[in-house]
Write an enzyme that holds these catalytic residues in place. Structure first.
Site, PDB file in Angstrom:
ATOM      1  N   GLU A 156       0.608  -0.733  -4.804  1.00 17.79           N
ATOM      2  CA  GLU A 156      -0.553   0.144  -4.990  1.00 17.79           C
ATOM      3  C   GLU A 156      -0.109   1.591  -4.980  1.00 17.79           C
ATOM      4  OE1 GLU A 156      -3.749   2.808  -3.243  1.00 17.79           O
ATOM      5  OE2 GLU A 156      -1.753   2.284  -2.465  1.00 17.79           O
ATOM      6  N   GLU A 173      -5.019   3.552  -8.231  1.00 16.64           N
ATOM      7  CA  GLU A 173      -6.294   4.143  -7.825  1.00 16.64           C
ATOM      8  C   GLU A 173      -6.406   5.572  -8.343  1.00 16.64           C
ATOM      9  OE1 GLU A 173      -8.735   5.693  -3.899  1.00 16.64           O
ATOM     10  OE2 GLU A 173      -7.155   4.206  -3.614  1.00 16.64           O
ATOM     11  N   HIS A 233       0.831  -1.200   0.000  1.00 18.47           N
ATOM     12  CA  HIS A 233       0.000   0.000   0.000  1.00 18.47           C
ATOM     13  C   HIS A 233       0.871   1.257   0.000  1.00 18.47           C
ATOM     14  CE1 HIS A 233      -2.758   2.915   2.202  1.00 18.47           C
ATOM     15  NE2 HIS A 233      -3.482   2.552   1.163  1.00 18.47           N
ATOM     16  N   ASP A 270      -1.793   5.843  -5.672  1.00 19.25           N
ATOM     17  CA  ASP A 270      -2.875   6.768  -6.008  1.00 19.25           C
ATOM     18  C   ASP A 270      -2.329   7.742  -7.037  1.00 19.25           C
ATOM     19  OD1 ASP A 270      -4.770   6.070  -3.627  1.00 19.25           O
ATOM     20  OD2 ASP A 270      -2.840   6.490  -2.691  1.00 19.25           O
ATOM     21  N   HIS A 294      -1.513  10.823  -2.743  1.00 22.38           N
ATOM     22  CA  HIS A 294      -2.828  10.422  -2.251  1.00 22.38           C
ATOM     23  C   HIS A 294      -3.756  11.606  -2.016  1.00 22.38           C
ATOM     24  CE1 HIS A 294      -5.795   9.506   0.919  1.00 22.38           C
ATOM     25  NE2 HIS A 294      -5.880   8.330   0.319  1.00 22.38           N
TER      26      HIS A 294
END
Length: 254
Positions: free
Chosen positions: A40, A114, A13, A42, A55
């Site tokens: 992962e 994301e 993450h 963003d 993020h």
């Protein structure tokens, strides 16, 4: 995104973000060294149209500067320190992260991206993302299982945009709401997986079986507590996002 009969795959993450500053190249390199099955990030668009791995809407929490990402150019962002300690660490672009993941030769690693919403640029974020994946040759995988990229969002419309433009790319509809996870919106937009938080999963452990019955994988975030790792493993969650990829891999293999 399926995994067969094995322990959950581990997704780092924002990189190995418990050990190093999130969304930095060093955090992702450490995650890969620790054996993460996926990483992962963003992504947000800068004022001049570049995708960067940040993020928050602002850079206040994670950098030496202040201001909205969408109002800053890539050059302005690169002038900031995203490391917080020692040598200055520049903002990480999505293209730099893709290069790192694709060049990691020890094993194929998936990149979970994301897109953040609502944002100033709306659907342009997904359009830019698809163009970037196309540039690296990973926008049209032979199958979802063999895809190197997975696109995620809390916004059903964002997932629908990806499914319409790149139907073979796996997608995750993130969300706390059981109405998303039980079928509804995930079915409408054609998401290939659902993404409950670990809190939602604790409250609704039947979500994994419901998703599987509908032909969908499960991606759970953010799973750091050993008891939650065990829960995800027992329930058959396919992918778990964690800030401790190395430790989580060790727990699952013990």
């Amino acid at each position: 995104m399926s995994q067969g009969n094995r322990a959950p795959f581990v997704v780092a993450h924002r990189g190995a973000s418990a050990a190093l500053p999130e969304h930095t190249l060093a955090a992702y390199e450490l995650a890969l060294e620790e054996g993460a099955d996926g990483v992962e990030c963003d992504v947000r668009l800068t004022r001049d149209g570049h995708l960067v791995c940040v993020h928050d809407r602002t850079v206040d929490r994670t950098s030496s500067g202040t201001g909205l990402v969408s109002e800053m150019t890539l050059e302005e962002l690169r002038a900031l320190d995203f490391g917080g300690d020692g040598e200055p660490v520049p903002v990480l672009t999505l293209s730099e992260l893709i290069e790192l993941v694709l060049d990691w030769r020890s094993r194929p690693t998936k990149l979970f991206i994301e897109t953040k919403h609502p944002v100033r640029y709306g659907g342009l974020v997904e359009n830019k993302l698809l163009a970037e994946l196309q540039r690296f040759g990973i926008a049209t995988p032979a199958s979802a299982d063999h895809s190197r990229a997975v696109v995620m969002s809390f916004a059903a419309l964002a997932v629908w945009r990806i499914r319409r433009a790149a139907p073979l790319l796996p997608t995750v509809l993130l969300g706390e709401s059981s109405r998303y996870l039980g079928g509804g919106a995930a079915t409408t937009v054609g998401a290939t997986a659902v993404g409950p938080s670990v809190k939602t999963l604790r409250d609704h452990p039947d979500l994994v079986d419901k998703a599987a019955a509908a032909g969908r994988a499960t991606y759970c975030w953010t799973v750091d507590d050993p008891a939650d790792v065990a829960l995800c493993s027992d329930l058959g969650v396919n992918w778990i996002a964690t800030n401790h990829p190395g430790r989580t891999k060790a727990m699952l293999s013990s």
